[in-house]
Write an enzyme that holds these catalytic residues in place. Structure first.
Site, PDB file in Angstrom:
ATOM      1  N   GLU A 131      56.159  20.205 -68.812  1.00 33.60           N
ATOM      2  CA  GLU A 131      57.459  20.762 -69.205  1.00 33.60           C
ATOM      3  C   GLU A 131      58.097  19.911 -70.305  1.00 33.60           C
ATOM      4  OE1 GLU A 131      59.401  21.178 -65.394  1.00 33.60           O
ATOM      5  OE2 GLU A 131      57.846  22.544 -64.678  1.00 33.60           O
ATOM      6  N   GLU A 167      66.392  24.871 -64.661  1.00 28.54           N
ATOM      7  CA  GLU A 167      65.211  25.371 -65.362  1.00 28.54           C
ATOM      8  C   GLU A 167      65.631  25.831 -66.759  1.00 28.54           C
ATOM      9  OE1 GLU A 167      62.112  25.461 -64.246  1.00 28.54           O
ATOM     10  OE2 GLU A 167      62.232  25.304 -62.058  1.00 28.54           O
ATOM     11  N   HIS A 202      63.966  20.852 -65.489  1.00 29.74           N
ATOM     12  CA  HIS A 202      62.666  21.529 -65.480  1.00 29.74           C
ATOM     13  C   HIS A 202      62.637  22.636 -66.531  1.00 29.74           C
ATOM     14  CE1 HIS A 202      61.017  20.080 -61.489  1.00 29.74           C
ATOM     15  NE2 HIS A 202      62.270  19.658 -61.428  1.00 29.74           N
ATOM     16  N   HIS A 251      57.643  17.216 -63.890  1.00 35.78           N
ATOM     17  CA  HIS A 251      56.429  18.009 -64.090  1.00 35.78           C
ATOM     18  C   HIS A 251      55.953  17.794 -65.522  1.00 35.78           C
ATOM     19  CE1 HIS A 251      57.609  20.874 -60.579  1.00 35.78           C
ATOM     20  NE2 HIS A 251      56.863  19.866 -60.167  1.00 35.78           N
TER      21      HIS A 251
END
Length: 416
Positions: A174, A376, A300, A171
Site C-alpha cells: 500500500e 483506507e 491503509h 501492509h
C-alpha cells in the site's frame, strides 16, 4: 558435503529469492457479485485458477477486483460467461501499471511526484530532523525481523498538547500510505494555510511512515504485491510473513484472520509474535504519556473508508461509537467539500468486513483511545494498488484537508 558447494547453493538460493516477480500480461477484472452463487463460484475457483483478489465484494451488487495470470484468463472468462456473471476488464497488463509507478530517474531529494524507497524516505527523515530539530523528536520503536530500524517522529510545537498517533504502511504493497503521510509531515512542518498551521501547533503528532519495513522493501525489490511481514511462518519455509494488522493482542484470531501461514490474512502463531507489533505496542505503553493519545490512525489503501471498532461483531457497538462517527463525519465532509471525494464511514464489521487483532481495536479496547480508525485511502478500485504517482499529491492534499476536519470535529465534542 563440501563447504564451498554448500556456500554456492546458499548463494544460488539467495539469488533465486531475490528474483523480481513480474506480472506481464496479468489481467485485473472487476467482477460484479449479484448473487450468493457468484461469490461461491469465485471462492470455489480461487485456488484452481490462481485468482488474486485485491478487493472482495462485501455486499451483493458490488464488485470484486481479481487479478490472474495469462494461462487461466480464457478459462476464467468462459466460466463467468457460462454463469452469466458480469465483469469488466480493468487492466490487460498489470505489469505495465506497476512499471508506471516506478520512476525512470531517481531524485536526490524527497518530492511527491514519484513513489520512494525506504532508503529514500529515511534519508529525507534525516534531513528534516536536522532542519526542524526544534519541532521534531525522532524515535525508533525497534528493529524489524530482518534488522531494519522502524523509525518515527514526534512533531510538537509546544508542551501540553494532546496527541494523534499514526502508523502507515503496515501492509507493504500500500505504497500510497507512506507517500501521503510524508507529504502530511511536510505540511505540519511548513504549514501552507492557517487551518493546517492550527492543527500543527495545537496537537502533537506521532507518525511512523513505514511500520512494515521488511515487507515494504520486498514489495519494491522483489514482489510488488507483497502484503505481509517477512518473518518465516512455517517450519518448511514455504510460507513467509504475518498480516501485521491481524497480530495485535485484542481478540486475536477470533474472526477475519487465518491460521494458515500461506494466507494473506495469517495472524501469526500468537498475538504480537512479530517484532513490528510487539515493539509498536511496547513503545506506546512505555514511551508516550498514558492518556495523551486521543486519536489512533492506521493508514491503509484502498477503498475510501473510515473504519472504527468494532471489527469482530456487527451486533454490538462500542460505548464511544457516536463520538467516533462524529469525528469520522468531520474527516469525510472535509474531503467531500474539497473535491467531492466520497469516504464511507462506520464500524469495520458493518461497513466492510469482520476483523479482529487489528491496531484500531487494540487502541480502543486496551489503551482506551476513544477515536481509533483504519483509514483506507483512494481509490475505489479503478487502479487499486497500482495507483499512478500523479495521484500522490491530490490524495495527499485531500488527506491533509481530512485531518483538519477530523481535528475540528474532535474539538467540537471535547475529545481534544
Amino acid at each position: 558435503m563440501h563447504l564451498k558447494f554448500v556456500l554456492l547453493l546458499a548463494c544460488l538460493g539467495l539469488a533465486r529469492a531475490a528474483e523480481q516477480v513480474r506480472y506481464d500480461n496479468y489481467k485485473l477484472y472487476q467482477v460484479q457479485v449479484n448473487h450468493l452463487q457468484d461469490s461461491q463460484l469465485l471462492h470455489d475457483n480461487e485456488q484452481v485458477l490462481k485468482l488474486d483478489t485485491w478487493r472482495e465484494a462485501r455486499n451483493l451488487g458490488e464488485f470484486s477486483d481479481i487479478m490472474l495470470p495469462p494461462q487461466y484468463q480464457e478459462t476464467f472468462e468462459s466460466l463467468l460467461n457460462r454463469h452469466n456473471v458480469s465483469y469488466i476488464l480493468r487492466f490487460d497488463n498489470v505489469q505495465r501499471m506497476f512499471d508506471a509507478q516506478r520512476p525512470r530517474q531517481r531524485t536526490s531529494s524527497m518530492e511527491w511526484t514519484q513513489y520512494h524507497t525506504l532508503d529514500e524516505i529515511y534519508a529525507w527523515l534525516d534531513q528534516i530532523e536536522n532542519l526542524y530539530s526544534h519541532l521534531v523528536t525522532p524515535f525508533t520503536i525497534g528493529k524489524s525481523y530482518e534488522g531494519r530500524p522502524i523509525r518515527g517522529m514526534k512533531i510538537s510545537y509546544k508542551p501540553g498538547n494532546s496527541a494523534v498517533f499514526i502508523e502507515s504502511n503496515i501492509h507493504a504493497r500500500e505504497w500510497i500510505t507512506s507517500a501521503t503521510i510524508t507529504y502530511f509531515i511536510d505540511e505540519l512542518l511548513v504549514p501552507r494555510n492557517p487551518a493546517v498551521r492550527d492543527i500543527a501547533q495545537t496537537v502533537d503528532w506521532y507518525i511512523i511512515p513505514v511500520l512494515n519495513t521488511d515487507g515494504f522493501v520486498h514489495s519494491h525489490e522483489v514482489e510488488r504485491l507483497w502484503r505481509k511481514s517477512r518473518l518465516p511462518s512455517d517450519p518448511t519455509g514455504k510460507c513467509i510473513g504475518t498480516d501485521l494488522n491481524r497480530n495485535f493482542n485484542y481478540r486475536w484470531m477470533q474472526i477475519g484472520a487465518s491460521a494458515d501461514p500461506c494466507e494473506q490474512t495469517y495472524a501469526g502463531p500468537y498475538a504480537e509474535s512479530d517484532p513490528e507489533i510487539s515493539q509498536l505496542t511496547s513503545y506506546i505503553n512505555n514511551s508516550i504519556p498514558e492518556g495523551s493519545i486521543k486519536i489512533y490512525i492506521s493508514l491503509h489503501s484502498f477503498g475510501q473508508y473510515v473504519l472504527s471498532p468494532w471489527g469482530h461483531t456487527a451486533e454490538e457497538f462500542p460505548e464511544h461509537y457516536p463520538q467516533m462517527m462524529a469525528v469520522a463525519k468531520g474527516f469525510a465532509d472535509a474531503l467531500h467539500r474539497r473535491n467531492g471525494t466520497v469516504f464511507t464511514y462506520g464500524s469495520s464489521a458493518t461497513t466492510l468486513y469482520e476483523v479482529s487483532g487489528s491496531g484500531k481495536e487494540w487502541a480502543y479496547a486496551v489503551k482506551n483511545i476513544i477515536i481509533p480508525y483504519t483509514i483506507e485511502l483512494p481509490d475505489k478500485g479503478k487502479f487499486g494498488f497500482a495507483l499512478p504517482p500523479e495521484y500522490i499529491i491530490p490524495v495527499s492534499r485531500e488527506l491533509t484537508e481530512g485531518f483538519v476536519g477530523m481535528i475540528q470535529a474532535a474539538r467540537e465534542i471535547d475529545v481534544l
